[in-house]
Scaffold this motif. Sequence first.
Motif, PDB file in Angstrom:
ATOM      1  N   VAL A 121       0.867  -1.176   0.000  1.00  0.00           N
ATOM      2  CA  VAL A 121       0.000   0.000   0.000  1.00  0.00           C
ATOM      3  C   VAL A 121       0.906   1.229   0.000  1.00  0.00           C
ATOM      4  N   VAL A 142      -0.430  -0.552  -4.614  1.00  0.00           N
ATOM      5  CA  VAL A 142      -1.839  -0.148  -4.569  1.00  0.00           C
ATOM      6  C   VAL A 142      -1.890   1.191  -3.847  1.00  0.00           C
ATOM      7  N   LEU A 158      -7.506  -3.146  -3.213  1.00  0.00           N
ATOM      8  CA  LEU A 158      -6.405  -3.909  -2.622  1.00  0.00           C
ATOM      9  C   LEU A 158      -6.692  -5.402  -2.676  1.00  0.00           C
ATOM     10  N   VAL A 169       1.630  -9.049   1.551  1.00  0.00           N
ATOM     11  CA  VAL A 169       1.159  -7.681   1.444  1.00  0.00           C
ATOM     12  C   VAL A 169       1.824  -6.874   2.560  1.00  0.00           C
TER      13      VAL A 169
END
Length: 390
Positions: A121, A142, A158, A169
């Motif tokens: 992220v 993302v 996501l 992640v």
Amino acid sequence: MFDTAVEARPAVRALSSSLIREVANAAMGTSDVLPFWFGESDTPTPQFIRDAAADSLSRGETFYSQNLGRPYLREAIATYQGELRGRTVAPERVLAVGSGMSGLQIALQLLLSPGDRVVAVTPLWPNISEAPLILGANVDRVPLSVSDGRWSLDVDKLLSALTPDTRMVIINSPNNPTGWMIDDESIRAILAHCRKHGIWILADEVYERLVYDTALRAAPSFMQHYEDGDRIISVNSFSKAWSMTGWRIGWMVVPEALAPDATKLIEYNFSCIFEPTQRAATVAIREGEAEVQRMRTHLARTRALLIDGLRDMNRVSVPDAGGAMYAFLRIDGYENSLELARRLVREVGLGLAPGAAFGPEGEGWLRWCHAVSEDKLADGIGRLRTFLRN
């Protein structure tokens, strides 16, 4: 004829250099430059923490210690984390490491192989997003977005990116550089998805105590939802909440089954942590709650001062955020953040971090650390106002 080229391997040569350092190194030590480029408080570590290290030194505690940290430190961290999250944390799951960045590297070395797919992220502190590349992994990004004037995560986007072939992640909350903070609903959705597909969650929670909502003792955390068998690693640090950036000490909370292999990696990376540093960290986490609260109060005050000052200027936009110690801002008409950061240093002595340092999503933005004195902050706001006026 052998190859006479003297160079690092391709994965290392391909790493991006830190644009934050590029700006800072060129101006560091210049007397008329106000530095807001690094993520650290401008106040020294509290005296009682420094005293613990000094006492340890005076006792001659200068020898090797256990790879995973002294038992007294691991037990103190486990107790602290358990009380903070309302969940029992076994000391066997706690690993003391030589900085939050070391913890992130150990986690990546534990889990990633060449060709593995990682989703992050973003925008994101470059040390995190670049580190998987050292191991030959691939990173897909993302991005956060601004919705209703506030940084937000499109969870559905996501989850779509977290395909079954994803190994890991990476989520940093509260986020550096934006200050975005994940909520419990998003955590539950992401965790359920990752459980279904066997995806590891690497949670960078270095800023977990630095939140602006006074009703929250800490930011929401994946560790609040941890169950045996979950593939979650949390990485934390003493750097931010306890003003210990230069001490280089942090911790990880991992599934207990990973601890033996993590021990090997710690041995081959930094072996162990200097015991006076461990003594200081133990005192900080056991007796430093008042200091954490003082830091939070100070950051709330300086953030309000900075945000009000920035929003009073034409062409400057600053989305709201839930935590950390930064304002992530943009100035209309300036798309090259590195060049803008250089100009601010050169023309008005204002040292900010270029948004491009945090990935392509950060281009056109600037990061401003407000963990400083109010006088210094007011001076910096005045310098930006002068720059825009000129």
